[in-house]
Design a protein around this motif. Structure first.
Motif, PDB file in Angstrom:
ATOM      1  N   PHE A 221       0.838  -1.206   0.000  1.00  0.00           N
ATOM      2  CA  PHE A 221       0.000   0.000   0.000  1.00  0.00           C
ATOM      3  C   PHE A 221       0.873   1.257   0.000  1.00  0.00           C
ATOM      4  CE2 PHE A 221      -1.928   3.378   2.574  1.00  0.00           C
ATOM      5  CZ  PHE A 221      -3.102   3.613   1.880  1.00  0.00           C
ATOM      6  N   GLN A 222       1.889   1.266   0.861  1.00  0.00           N
ATOM      7  CA  GLN A 222       2.773   2.422   0.944  1.00  0.00           C
ATOM      8  C   GLN A 222       3.638   2.549  -0.305  1.00  0.00           C
ATOM      9  OE1 GLN A 222       6.282   2.408   1.404  1.00  0.00           O
ATOM     10  NE2 GLN A 222       6.764   4.348   2.376  1.00  0.00           N
ATOM     11  N   ILE A 223       4.198   1.425  -0.762  1.00  0.00           N
ATOM     12  CA  ILE A 223       5.089   1.431  -1.916  1.00  0.00           C
ATOM     13  C   ILE A 223       4.366   1.924  -3.166  1.00  0.00           C
ATOM     14  CG2 ILE A 223       6.344  -0.086  -3.505  1.00  0.00           C
ATOM     15  CD1 ILE A 223       7.123  -1.760  -1.031  1.00  0.00           C
ATOM     16  N   MET A 224       3.098   1.532  -3.309  1.00  0.00           N
ATOM     17  CA  MET A 224       2.322   1.930  -4.480  1.00  0.00           C
ATOM     18  C   MET A 224       2.265   3.452  -4.628  1.00  0.00           C
ATOM     19  SD  MET A 224      -1.707   1.114  -5.184  1.00  0.00           S
ATOM     20  CE  MET A 224      -2.169   1.816  -3.591  1.00  0.00           C
ATOM     21  N   PHE A 225       1.956   4.146  -3.538  1.00  0.00           N
ATOM     22  CA  PHE A 225       1.824   5.603  -3.600  1.00  0.00           C
ATOM     23  C   PHE A 225       3.187   6.299  -3.675  1.00  0.00           C
ATOM     24  CE2 PHE A 225      -2.306   4.470  -1.734  1.00  0.00           C
ATOM     25  CZ  PHE A 225      -3.148   5.181  -2.578  1.00  0.00           C
ATOM     26  N   VAL A 226       4.167   5.763  -2.958  1.00  0.00           N
ATOM     27  CA  VAL A 226       5.498   6.388  -2.961  1.00  0.00           C
ATOM     28  C   VAL A 226       6.142   6.295  -4.338  1.00  0.00           C
ATOM     29  CG1 VAL A 226       7.853   6.202  -2.070  1.00  0.00           C
ATOM     30  CG2 VAL A 226       5.927   6.133  -0.497  1.00  0.00           C
ATOM     31  N   THR A 227       6.059   5.113  -4.974  1.00  0.00           N
ATOM     32  CA  THR A 227       6.654   4.967  -6.301  1.00  0.00           C
ATOM     33  C   THR A 227       5.885   5.772  -7.346  1.00  0.00           C
ATOM     34  OG1 THR A 227       5.425   2.875  -6.529  1.00  0.00           O
ATOM     35  CG2 THR A 227       7.756   2.734  -5.920  1.00  0.00           C
ATOM     36  N   ALA A 228       4.565   5.911  -7.166  1.00  0.00           N
ATOM     37  CA  ALA A 228       3.789   6.758  -8.084  1.00  0.00           C
ATOM     38  C   ALA A 228       4.241   8.216  -7.964  1.00  0.00           C
ATOM     39  CB  ALA A 228       2.300   6.634  -7.778  1.00  0.00           C
ATOM     40  N   PHE A 229       4.403   8.682  -6.732  1.00  0.00           N
ATOM     41  CA  PHE A 229       4.879  10.049  -6.523  1.00  0.00           C
ATOM     42  C   PHE A 229       6.293  10.214  -7.068  1.00  0.00           C
ATOM     43  CE2 PHE A 229       7.172  13.217  -4.019  1.00  0.00           C
ATOM     44  CZ  PHE A 229       6.325  14.315  -4.135  1.00  0.00           C
ATOM     45  N   THR A 230       7.138   9.203  -6.833  1.00  0.00           N
ATOM     46  CA  THR A 230       8.510   9.250  -7.325  1.00  0.00           C
ATOM     47  C   THR A 230       8.553   9.335  -8.843  1.00  0.00           C
ATOM     48  OG1 THR A 230       9.333   7.989  -5.427  1.00  0.00           O
ATOM     49  CG2 THR A 230      10.706   8.009  -7.404  1.00  0.00           C
ATOM     50  N   THR A 231       7.684   8.564  -9.506  1.00  0.00           N
ATOM     51  CA  THR A 231       7.627   8.588 -10.965  1.00  0.00           C
ATOM     52  C   THR A 231       7.273   9.977 -11.482  1.00  0.00           C
ATOM     53  OG1 THR A 231       6.977   6.255 -11.055  1.00  0.00           O
ATOM     54  CG2 THR A 231       6.491   7.597 -12.979  1.00  0.00           C
ATOM     55  N   ILE A 232       6.252  10.592 -10.871  1.00  0.00           N
ATOM     56  CA  ILE A 232       5.830  11.931 -11.289  1.00  0.00           C
ATOM     57  C   ILE A 232       6.951  12.941 -11.031  1.00  0.00           C
ATOM     58  CG2 ILE A 232       4.186  13.795 -10.837  1.00  0.00           C
ATOM     59  CD1 ILE A 232       2.148  11.608 -10.092  1.00  0.00           C
ATOM     60  N   ALA A 233       7.587  12.836  -9.855  1.00  0.00           N
ATOM     61  CA  ALA A 233       8.656  13.780  -9.506  1.00  0.00           C
ATOM     62  C   ALA A 233       9.862  13.619 -10.424  1.00  0.00           C
ATOM     63  CB  ALA A 233       9.067  13.579  -8.045  1.00  0.00           C
ATOM     64  N   GLN A 234      10.225  12.376 -10.724  1.00  0.00           N
ATOM     65  CA  GLN A 234      11.362  12.133 -11.613  1.00  0.00           C
ATOM     66  C   GLN A 234      11.062  12.644 -13.024  1.00  0.00           C
ATOM     67  OE1 GLN A 234      14.244  11.384 -10.784  1.00  0.00           O
ATOM     68  NE2 GLN A 234      14.485   9.565  -9.535  1.00  0.00           N
ATOM     69  N   SER A 235       9.830  12.423 -13.481  1.00  0.00           N
ATOM     70  CA  SER A 235       9.457  12.873 -14.812  1.00  0.00           C
ATOM     71  C   SER A 235       9.461  14.391 -14.917  1.00  0.00           C
ATOM     72  CB  SER A 235       8.068  12.324 -15.170  1.00  0.00           C
ATOM     73  OG  SER A 235       7.682  12.718 -16.458  1.00  0.00           O
ATOM     74  N   ALA A 236       8.947  15.058 -13.876  1.00  0.00           N
ATOM     75  CA  ALA A 236       8.870  16.520 -13.901  1.00  0.00           C
ATOM     76  C   ALA A 236      10.231  17.173 -13.687  1.00  0.00           C
ATOM     77  CB  ALA A 236       7.892  17.001 -12.828  1.00  0.00           C
ATOM     78  N   THR A 237      11.052  16.564 -12.815  1.00  0.00           N
ATOM     79  CA  THR A 237      12.334  17.176 -12.451  1.00  0.00           C
ATOM     80  C   THR A 237      13.468  16.787 -13.389  1.00  0.00           C
ATOM     81  OG1 THR A 237      11.648  17.136 -10.131  1.00  0.00           O
ATOM     82  CG2 THR A 237      13.984  17.518 -10.578  1.00  0.00           C
ATOM     83  N   ASN A 238      13.564  15.490 -13.695  1.00  0.00           N
ATOM     84  CA  ASN A 238      14.715  14.995 -14.446  1.00  0.00           C
ATOM     85  C   ASN A 238      14.395  14.457 -15.841  1.00  0.00           C
ATOM     86  OD1 ASN A 238      16.638  15.364 -12.221  1.00  0.00           O
ATOM     87  ND2 ASN A 238      15.496  13.728 -11.212  1.00  0.00           N
ATOM     88  N   GLN A 239      13.097  14.325 -16.176  1.00  0.00           N
ATOM     89  CA  GLN A 239      12.677  13.798 -17.480  1.00  0.00           C
ATOM     90  C   GLN A 239      13.368  12.479 -17.811  1.00  0.00           C
ATOM     91  OE1 GLN A 239      13.913  17.335 -17.571  1.00  0.00           O
ATOM     92  NE2 GLN A 239      11.870  17.724 -16.745  1.00  0.00           N
ATOM     93  N   THR A 240      13.315  11.529 -16.877  1.00  0.00           N
ATOM     94  CA  THR A 240      14.036  10.265 -17.070  1.00  0.00           C
ATOM     95  C   THR A 240      13.116   9.045 -17.078  1.00  0.00           C
ATOM     96  OG1 THR A 240      14.494  10.315 -14.682  1.00  0.00           O
ATOM     97  CG2 THR A 240      16.251  11.052 -16.161  1.00  0.00           C
ATOM     98  N   VAL A 241      11.805   9.236 -17.153  1.00  0.00           N
ATOM     99  CA  VAL A 241      10.867   8.109 -17.170  1.00  0.00           C
ATOM    100  C   VAL A 241      10.538   7.758 -18.620  1.00  0.00           C
ATOM    101  CG1 VAL A 241       8.600   7.260 -16.481  1.00  0.00           C
ATOM    102  CG2 VAL A 241       9.874   8.772 -14.952  1.00  0.00           C
ATOM    103  N   ASP A 242      10.911   6.557 -19.051  1.00  0.00           N
ATOM    104  CA  ASP A 242      10.631   6.094 -20.408  1.00  0.00           C
ATOM    105  C   ASP A 242       9.400   5.197 -20.372  1.00  0.00           C
ATOM    106  OD1 ASP A 242      10.721   4.777 -22.976  1.00  0.00           O
ATOM    107  OD2 ASP A 242      12.774   5.524 -23.150  1.00  0.00           O
ATOM    108  N   VAL A 243       8.264   5.738 -20.811  1.00  0.00           N
ATOM    109  CA  VAL A 243       6.992   5.019 -20.729  1.00  0.00           C
ATOM    110  C   VAL A 243       6.994   3.780 -21.618  1.00  0.00           C
ATOM    111  CG1 VAL A 243       4.498   5.206 -21.077  1.00  0.00           C
ATOM    112  CG2 VAL A 243       5.764   7.151 -20.166  1.00  0.00           C
ATOM    113  N   VAL A 244       7.627   3.860 -22.777  1.00  0.00           N
ATOM    114  CA  VAL A 244       7.687   2.707 -23.691  1.00  0.00           C
ATOM    115  C   VAL A 244       8.417   1.543 -23.019  1.00  0.00           C
ATOM    116  CG1 VAL A 244       8.525   1.875 -25.922  1.00  0.00           C
ATOM    117  CG2 VAL A 244       7.622   4.201 -25.711  1.00  0.00           C
TER     118      VAL A 244
END
Length: 306
Positions: A221-244
């Motif tokens: 439960f905790q990991i689900m929300f933390v990793t979701a927030f991390t994904t958004i933060a990494q994408s907005a800050t570092n642009q390093t999330v490759d969706v493909v």
């Protein structure tokens, strides 16, 4: 069959990535782990840039942890109150971790730090798992009379202030160690691309004394929300999330997990932990070799992450 990854800026074989996702998914289903601590090094071995591997793997963990958390929620094995306190610490840790990640990337030290952290964590965890599983196998061979039950022990955590009652877990516990644990997992999720369950689950059982039946569901439960927030933060800050890349790994992981869950029922718990410990140590050894091995090219062109 090649496909171009827009964020990683490279062409890769889709079957290889699918196979990696299926393989780690198989291990996840067999051992009951998220698999991030194995997938991220494998992506790095496949020459995916570490910054992209870390951020993208956090994205994949969102899907796997959501599926697991939903199943546990239906069974009533999630302590929502405890999970929310862990989540508060996890979000704070994630913010700190993304900031550290960004600074290390700017300084050009991110790849080295990620590799060192993985060697330290995987080496420690793999060794502990092997030792514990070997001891468990030895104890299981003794007669029941020779194995004495462990006495209930109190630790320093029970004396900390700011205690809150968690009805589902039947605990009256300080929020301080819970917040610290959540924060640690948040930092690891941001910097290493892992869910942190391999640290959170043992800590919840042995330090916080959370009942085993609610540990995994609450952790997911905790990991689900933390990793979701991390994904958004990494994408907005570092642009390093490759969706493909994340999508390919998710599809492979979901399929592999189904077969892994069936295979896991054929081995005993201590045998599973010993096998997983050996796999973890093998990945650790490969990462350690890459750190000390002399590269074929001593100089490379730094394009500033572009």
């Amino acid at each position: 069959m090649n496909i171009y990854l827009p964020i990683a800026e490279m062409s890769v074989n889709i079957l290889v990535l699918f196979g990696m996702g299926a393989g780690v998914g198989f291990l996840s289903g067999m051992f009951g782990v998220g698999g991030g601590f194995l997938m991220t090094p494998l992506l790095i071995f496949y020459n995916i840039p570490p910054a992209v591997a870390v951020a993208t793997e956090a994205n994949q963990i969102v899907a796997s942890s959501f599926s697991g958390a939903l199943a546990h929620f239906r069974r009533g094995t999630v302590d929502i109150k405890l999970g929310v306190v862990l989540l508060i610490g996890g979000i704070a840790g994630s913010v700190i971790g993304v900031a550290i990640f960004s600074e290390l990337r700017k300084a050009g030290q991110l790849d080295l730090i990620i590799s060192i952290l993985y060697v330290v964590f995987l080496g420690s965890i793999g060794t502990l798992m092997c030792i514990e599983s070997i001891n468990a196998i030895r104890k299981s061979r003794r007669s029941p009379e020779e194995v004495a039950p462990l006495p209930e022990q109190k630790n320093w955590i029970t004396n900390l202030p700011f205690k809150v009652r968690f009805e589902k877990s039947q605990l009256y516990l300080s929020v301080i160690p819970i917040l610290v644990l959540g924060m640690l997992v948040g930092i690891l999720a941001s910097i290493m691309g892992v869910g942190g369950g391999f640290i959170m689950v043992p800590a919840m059982i042995y330090l916080l004394r959370v009942p085993t039946n609610v540990v995994i569901g609450t952790s997911l439960f905790q990991i689900m929300f933390v990793t979701a927030f991390t994904t958004i933060a990494q994408s907005a800050t570092n642009q390093t999330v490759d969706v493909v890349l994340a999508f390919i790994l998710m599809v492979g992981g979901v399929i592999g997990a189904q077969f892994g869950a069936r295979a896991g029922t054929k081995l005993k718990g201590e045998q599973l932990r010993a096998l997983l410990g050996l796999i973890v140590l093998a990945v650790c050894a490969r990462l350690g070799w890459d750190l000390v091995n002399m590269p074929t090219e001593l100089f490379s062109l730094d394009l500033g992450g572009h």
